[in-house]
Design a protein around this motif. Structure first.
Motif, PDB file in Angstrom:
ATOM      1  N   UNK A 111     -45.030  32.794  36.027  1.00  0.00           N
ATOM      2  CA  UNK A 111     -45.919  34.036  35.563  1.00  0.00           C
ATOM      3  C   UNK A 111     -46.457  34.635  36.648  1.00  0.00           C
ATOM      4  N   UNK A 112     -46.576  35.987  36.626  1.00  0.00           N
ATOM      5  CA  UNK A 112     -47.332  36.342  37.975  1.00  0.00           C
ATOM      6  C   UNK A 112     -48.467  36.767  37.775  1.00  0.00           C
ATOM      7  N   UNK A 113     -49.387  36.588  38.783  1.00  0.00           N
ATOM      8  CA  UNK A 113     -50.956  36.775  38.745  1.00  0.00           C
ATOM      9  C   UNK A 113     -51.141  38.144  38.451  1.00  0.00           C
ATOM     10  N   UNK A 114     -51.635  38.386  37.264  1.00  0.00           N
ATOM     11  CA  UNK A 114     -51.854  39.919  36.814  1.00  0.00           C
ATOM     12  C   UNK A 114     -52.825  40.728  38.008  1.00  0.00           C
ATOM     13  N   UNK A 115     -52.559  42.034  37.706  1.00  0.00           N
ATOM     14  CA  UNK A 115     -53.533  42.990  38.562  1.00  0.00           C
ATOM     15  C   UNK A 115     -54.717  43.029  38.084  1.00  0.00           C
ATOM     16  N   UNK A 116     -55.600  43.823  38.761  1.00  0.00           N
ATOM     17  CA  UNK A 116     -56.886  43.958  38.106  1.00  0.00           C
ATOM     18  C   UNK A 116     -58.032  42.907  38.005  1.00  0.00           C
ATOM     19  N   UNK A 117     -57.778  41.676  38.239  1.00  0.00           N
ATOM     20  CA  UNK A 117     -58.480  40.508  37.855  1.00  0.00           C
ATOM     21  C   UNK A 117     -58.794  39.611  39.286  1.00  0.00           C
ATOM     22  N   UNK A 118     -60.026  39.028  38.984  1.00  0.00           N
ATOM     23  CA  UNK A 118     -59.986  37.726  40.037  1.00  0.00           C
ATOM     24  C   UNK A 118     -60.475  36.531  39.291  1.00  0.00           C
ATOM     25  N   UNK A 119     -60.369  36.545  38.044  1.00  0.00           N
ATOM     26  CA  UNK A 119     -60.558  35.318  37.135  1.00  0.00           C
ATOM     27  C   UNK A 119     -59.570  35.074  36.049  1.00  0.00           C
ATOM     28  N   UNK A 120     -58.443  34.829  36.383  1.00  0.00           N
ATOM     29  CA  UNK A 120     -57.288  34.575  35.370  1.00  0.00           C
ATOM     30  C   UNK A 120     -57.391  33.434  35.002  1.00  0.00           C
ATOM     31  N   UNK A 121     -57.493  33.310  33.518  1.00  0.00           N
ATOM     32  CA  UNK A 121     -57.788  31.898  32.651  1.00  0.00           C
ATOM     33  C   UNK A 121     -56.624  31.773  31.799  1.00  0.00           C
ATOM     34  N   UNK A 122     -56.619  30.320  31.612  1.00  0.00           N
ATOM     35  CA  UNK A 122     -55.588  29.770  30.656  1.00  0.00           C
ATOM     36  C   UNK A 122     -56.374  29.287  29.380  1.00  0.00           C
ATOM     37  N   UNK A 123     -55.827  29.404  28.005  1.00  0.00           N
ATOM     38  CA  UNK A 123     -56.265  28.929  27.013  1.00  0.00           C
ATOM     39  C   UNK A 123     -55.073  28.374  26.112  1.00  0.00           C
ATOM     40  N   UNK A 124     -55.020  26.998  25.807  1.00  0.00           N
ATOM     41  CA  UNK A 124     -53.961  26.362  25.308  1.00  0.00           C
ATOM     42  C   UNK A 124     -54.189  26.571  23.839  1.00  0.00           C
ATOM     43  N   UNK A 125     -53.007  26.706  23.032  1.00  0.00           N
ATOM     44  CA  UNK A 125     -53.394  26.899  21.455  1.00  0.00           C
ATOM     45  C   UNK A 125     -52.180  26.596  20.754  1.00  0.00           C
ATOM     46  N   UNK A 126     -52.477  26.095  19.403  1.00  0.00           N
ATOM     47  CA  UNK A 126     -51.189  25.655  18.411  1.00  0.00           C
ATOM     48  C   UNK A 126     -51.097  27.115  17.815  1.00  0.00           C
ATOM     49  N   UNK A 127     -49.984  27.468  17.734  1.00  0.00           N
ATOM     50  CA  UNK A 127     -49.721  28.870  17.146  1.00  0.00           C
ATOM     51  C   UNK A 127     -48.879  28.651  16.018  1.00  0.00           C
ATOM     52  N   UNK A 128     -49.264  29.457  14.657  1.00  0.00           N
ATOM     53  CA  UNK A 128     -48.669  29.251  13.522  1.00  0.00           C
ATOM     54  C   UNK A 128     -47.806  30.567  13.219  1.00  0.00           C
ATOM     55  N   UNK A 129     -46.739  30.558  12.765  1.00  0.00           N
ATOM     56  CA  UNK A 129     -45.812  31.563  12.451  1.00  0.00           C
ATOM     57  C   UNK A 129     -45.555  32.018  11.160  1.00  0.00           C
ATOM     58  N   UNK A 130     -45.715  33.220  10.531  1.00  0.00           N
ATOM     59  CA  UNK A 130     -45.362  33.523   9.233  1.00  0.00           C
ATOM     60  C   UNK A 130     -44.031  33.771   8.595  1.00  0.00           C
ATOM     61  N   UNK A 131     -43.465  33.582   7.702  1.00  0.00           N
ATOM     62  CA  UNK A 131     -42.456  33.663   7.034  1.00  0.00           C
ATOM     63  C   UNK A 131     -42.099  34.072   5.829  1.00  0.00           C
ATOM     64  N   UNK A 132     -43.340  34.346   5.289  1.00  0.00           N
ATOM     65  CA  UNK A 132     -43.583  34.965   3.674  1.00  0.00           C
ATOM     66  C   UNK A 132     -44.653  35.803   3.785  1.00  0.00           C
ATOM     67  N   UNK A 133     -44.491  36.982   3.451  1.00  0.00           N
ATOM     68  CA  UNK A 133     -45.338  38.290   3.411  1.00  0.00           C
ATOM     69  C   UNK A 133     -46.431  37.935   2.485  1.00  0.00           C
ATOM     70  N   UNK A 134     -47.592  38.766   2.658  1.00  0.00           N
ATOM     71  CA  UNK A 134     -48.613  38.676   1.469  1.00  0.00           C
ATOM     72  C   UNK A 134     -49.941  39.224   2.032  1.00  0.00           C
ATOM     73  N   UNK A 135     -50.795  39.817   0.799  1.00  0.00           N
ATOM     74  CA  UNK A 135     -52.162  40.067   1.082  1.00  0.00           C
ATOM     75  C   UNK A 135     -53.077  39.418   0.336  1.00  0.00           C
ATOM     76  N   UNK A 136     -54.412  39.318   0.677  1.00  0.00           N
ATOM     77  CA  UNK A 136     -55.369  38.594   0.066  1.00  0.00           C
ATOM     78  C   UNK A 136     -54.842  37.264  -0.631  1.00  0.00           C
ATOM     79  N   UNK A 137     -54.152  36.560   0.417  1.00  0.00           N
ATOM     80  CA  UNK A 137     -53.723  35.060   0.102  1.00  0.00           C
ATOM     81  C   UNK A 137     -54.827  34.154  -0.357  1.00  0.00           C
TER      82      UNK A 137
END
Length: 232
Positions: A71-97
């Motif tokens: 992962x290339x260190x991106x431009x325009x920053x001097x303070x590049x941070x990590x954030x570890x996360x659980x990711x959920x992915x959607x398989x069924x659409x809906x609104x106002x669930x």
């Protein structure tokens, strides 16, 4: 149909134990969803309504098990941070669930990184401007293989960790989420119609920090394995 330019192929994330791929449609992220992280960012962690920001679909970088993403260190920053996360992915659409129905819409889970140009994010926050240049830049969302919820279940608890050069920097548990996955999906669906292909980064715990070129990151969630990244 004729296009002026050839459309970009969808971002295809591997599915664990399968040759199938999950095509990314949208990427939503939950801000300050662990109390201790809210404190370290200077905010009161009371259970205010969740808030969201977005990344473009092509910010996602799929990472297979056994490989190390460079992962290339991106431009325009001097303070590049990590954030570890659980990711959920959607398989069924809906609104106002409804919260009680929300997990029926979650197809699976993965390990993710929300990489952040922290100095630009903070500058924009102080100016009352959107965070995009600090959050939504190229390759800012590495994502490991997706595990079907039908196989791994839904995550009410489970360890979450990140190491830099072998030193633990983040360690928490999904049970510490201020807003659970079900509550997050329900609230998000009030503002956007969710569809298959939508990816939700559920928030990061305390311990975020800067990395530099040459640093090796490993991020994992109990039951979902680990992904490896090297900043170059």
């Amino acid at each position: 149909m004729e296009f002026v330019f050839q459309p970009q192929a969808p971002i295809a994330v591997p599915v664990a134990g399968s040759q199938a791929r999950y095509a990314v449609r949208r990427v939503y992220c939950v801000g300050r969803n662990y109390a201790a992280h809210a404190r370290e960012m200077g905010f009161d962690p009371d259970r205010e309504p969740p808030f969201f920001f977005c990344k473009p679909a092509d910010a996602v970088v799929p990472v297979n098990y056994g490989e190390t993403l460079e992962l290339a260190y991106p431009g325009q920053t001097q303070n590049y941070h990590y954030e570890a996360e659980l990711v959920a992915v959607i398989g069924k659409g809906g609104s106002d669930i409804a919260v009680a129905d929300a997990l029926e819409h979650v197809w699976g889970y993965a390990v993710g990184l929300d990489m952040t140009r922290r100095d630009l994010q903070m500058k924009m926050r102080e100016m009352g401007r959107p965070w995009e240049i600090g959050k939504a830049f190229d390759r800012s969302a590495p994502l490991g293989p997706i595990h079907r919820a039908s196989e791994v279940g839904h995550f009410e608890r489970g360890g979450l960790w990140l190491t830099v050069n072998g030193e633990t920097k983040q360690r928490s548990d999904v049970s510490h989420l201020i807003w659970s996955v079900a509550e997050t999906v329900a609230d998000l669906s009030k503002f956007f119609r969710l569809e298959p292909g939508d990816v939700i980064y559920t928030g990061t715990p305390e311990g975020v920090g800067a990395v530099k070129a040459g640093d090796a990151l490993t991020v994992g969630v109990e039951g979902l394995g680990e992904l490896d990244v090297r900043v170059v």
